[in-house]
Design an enzyme around this catalytic site. Structure first.
Site, short mmCIF file in Angstrom:
data_model
loop_
_atom_site.label_atom_id
_atom_site.label_comp_id
_atom_site.label_asym_id
_atom_site.label_seq_id
_atom_site.Cartn_x
_atom_site.Cartn_y
_atom_site.Cartn_z
N TYR A 48 1.21 -1.23 -0.06
CA TYR A 48 -0.08 0.15 0.50
C TYR A 48 0.65 1.25 -0.16
CZ TYR A 48 -3.82 3.71 1.69
OH TYR A 48 -4.31 4.15 1.36
N ASP A 51 9.23 3.01 -0.34
CA ASP A 51 8.48 3.95 1.13
C ASP A 51 8.15 3.29 2.08
OD1 ASP A 51 6.07 4.35 1.72
OD2 ASP A 51 4.70 3.74 0.33
N LYS A 107 4.23 9.56 8.96
CA LYS A 107 4.41 8.68 10.44
C LYS A 107 4.85 9.52 11.33
CE LYS A 107 1.77 4.66 8.47
NZ LYS A 107 0.19 4.66 8.88
N1 PMP Z 1 2.62 4.81 2.48
C1 PMP Z 1 2.85 3.44 3.25
C2 PMP Z 1 3.62 2.54 3.39
C3 PMP Z 1 1.52 3.75 4.80
O1 PMP Z 1 1.71 2.41 5.08
C4 PMP Z 1 0.89 4.26 4.00
C5 PMP Z 1 -0.24 4.41 5.44
N2 PMP Z 1 -0.53 3.78 5.89
C6 PMP Z 1 0.91 5.31 3.25
C7 PMP Z 1 1.64 5.19 2.27
C8 PMP Z 1 -0.04 6.20 3.22
O2 PMP Z 1 0.08 7.21 4.36
P1 PMP Z 1 -1.01 8.42 4.79
O3 PMP Z 1 -2.20 7.56 5.09
O4 PMP Z 1 0.33 9.41 5.60
O5 PMP Z 1 -1.52 9.26 3.23
#
Ligand code: PMP
Length: 424
Positions: free
Chosen positions: A142, A237, A265
């Site tokens: 994701y 990511d 985060k």
């Molecule tokens: N990339 C990863 C690996 C994530 O875990 C997340 C959110 N869980 C995102 C991108 C998206 O981040 P956000 O919810 O702050 O938009």
């Protein structure tokens, strides 16, 4: 009727499903969400006064626990000076310098407001830098909810991808190619057909959004080598894993030198944030120096930057990571003693799944996840909730340990889990 039920009924009238992010609705575990009133350290307290040891920890940002004292003090002080300037300020500079001083693959960084935004901007940068359009992503990873990342594999490996969400135009899906985790052959298959038009491959190096699916280092090396061979960029990511698996996240330990890395985060200490980073030559293609447009009214707002700085300063000497590793081992030993449930863990991220640890190899791809998890986890979740332990409200979200958890918190989780499994 409980206070939470009343609030949920009201919330459903004014926002879709009563929540502002889908997984909070308890849709994957059934029942109604608890409404949080306040939190401190490792504890959540709901509107009805029920107390829970929190192992969701806001889905990852709160590595120091709720309302960490130093973060709270720094944020109060920052608020007293102003919370949004839309102008240059020094707090984001200090945060950037702290990160750049420690992470050699980060020569420049741009702060944004969410992980989604960080990924979206990174993809634009990768396309501009390579003059290519296609992006390779991995099924089960994701990367936020930007159109081109809401895609899963179609039937053919190198074939047309199909969107997971309504409203994603076929044109956005057309430039996303899907390969399988843990499967070098599927990576080769995509690069063999599309290699010359792939701008970048993006991957969570420790996928943590479809359960926790640790990858073999050889597999990640193969992905990196394929990118190099075909002139595509490699994007890690690290929105979850950055500053979580150690200060330098996964990138620090793997020696693979991704071209771009996304963060989120922990880097904002629990306030809205995202960031993308890489070598100066690449990053200076971003506006205002370069032609890749990227902007944000609230980007690098002083509150998120202050919370991030106060958090990262406490993580910098590594003590917290050593403590978290020790807690993780206690948790692992505890879960090992329970028949019928096992865990996969990477440092302070853990994921519960059915079956005895010794009977199964690690699940490394979505296809290896036992289907019974969808039935077992909701029962475990609600049993634990009743026992005052709050797990992530989905079988496919991972749990997080924080510096605010104690051995006795872990003991409470293990005991509640044992009783949940015994009562199945
Ligand atoms: N990339 C990863 C690996 C994530 O875990 C997340 C959110 N869980 C995102 C991108 C998206 O981040 P956000 O919810 O702050 O938009």
């Amino acid at each position: 009727m409980s206070g939470s039920s009343e609030l949920f009924a009201r919330a459903q009238r004014v926002t879709p499903g009563g929540v502002h992010s889908p997984v909070r609705s308890f849709g994957s575990v059934g029942g109604k969400p608890v409404f949080v009133d306040h939190a401190a350290a490792a504890e959540l307290v709901d509107i009805d006064g029920n107390r829970y040891i929190d192992f969701c920890m806001a889905f990852g940002p709160l590595i120091l626990g709720h309302r960490n004292e130093e973060v709270a003090a720094a944020v109060s002080d920052a608020i007293a000076r102003g919370w949004s300037y839309g102008a240059a300020e020094a707090i984001s500079l200090e945060l950037a310098e702290l990160i750049i001083g420690r992470l050699p693959w980060v020569e420049q960084i741009r702060f944004v407001n969410s992980g989604t935004e960080a990924v979206m901007s990174c993809l634009r940068l990768a396309r501009a830098a390579t003059g290519r359009n296609k992006i390779l992503k991995f099924a089960g990873c994701y990367h936020g909810h930007t159109d081109s990342m809401l895609i899963k594999a179609g039937s053919g490996l190198a074939g047309q991808a199909v969107a997971d969400s309504a409203g994603v135009p076929a044109s956005a899906a057309a430039d996303t190619l899907i390969a399988k985790l843990d499967d070098e052959g599927s990576v080769d298959c995509v690069f063999d057909v599309h290699g010359a038009s792939i701008a970048a491959a993006i991957i969570e190096p420790v996928p943590a959004n479809y359960g926790l699916l640790p990858q073999r280092p050889e597999f990640l090396r193969h992905v990196a080598a394929s990118c190099r061979k075909h002139g595509a960029l490699l994007i890690f990511d690290e929105v979850i894993t950055g500053f979580r698996l150690g200060f330098g996240g996964y990138t620090e330990r793997c020696g693979l030198a991704p071209d771009l890395v996304t963060y989120g985060k922990i880097i904002g200490g629990g306030f809205p944030v995202g960031a993308f980073a890489g070598k100066r030559e690449l990053m200076e293609q971003v506006a205002p120096v370069g032609p890749v447009y990227q902007a944000g009214t609230l980007s690098a707002n002083p509150i998120s930057m202050t919370a991030g700085l106060a958090t990262l300063r406490q993580l910098a000497d590594g003590t917290v990571y050593a403590e978290l590793a020790a807690l993780g081992e206690i948790l692992e030993a505890g879960i090992r003693s329970i028949a019928g449930v096992r865990q996969q863990r990477t440092e302070s991220m853990f994921w519960l799944l059915p079956g005895a640890a010794d009977d199964h190899g690690l699940a490394r791809s979505p296809a290896q996840i036992p289907v019974s998890i969808a039935e077992q986890y909701p029962r475990i979740f609600h049993h634990l909730l009743g026992a005052g332990v709050y797990l992530p409200p989905s079988p496919y979200e991972v749990g997080f340990l924080s510096a605010a958890h104690s051995e006795s918190d872990i003991g409470a989780l293990v005991d509640a889990l044992a009783s949940a499994v015994a009562n199945q």
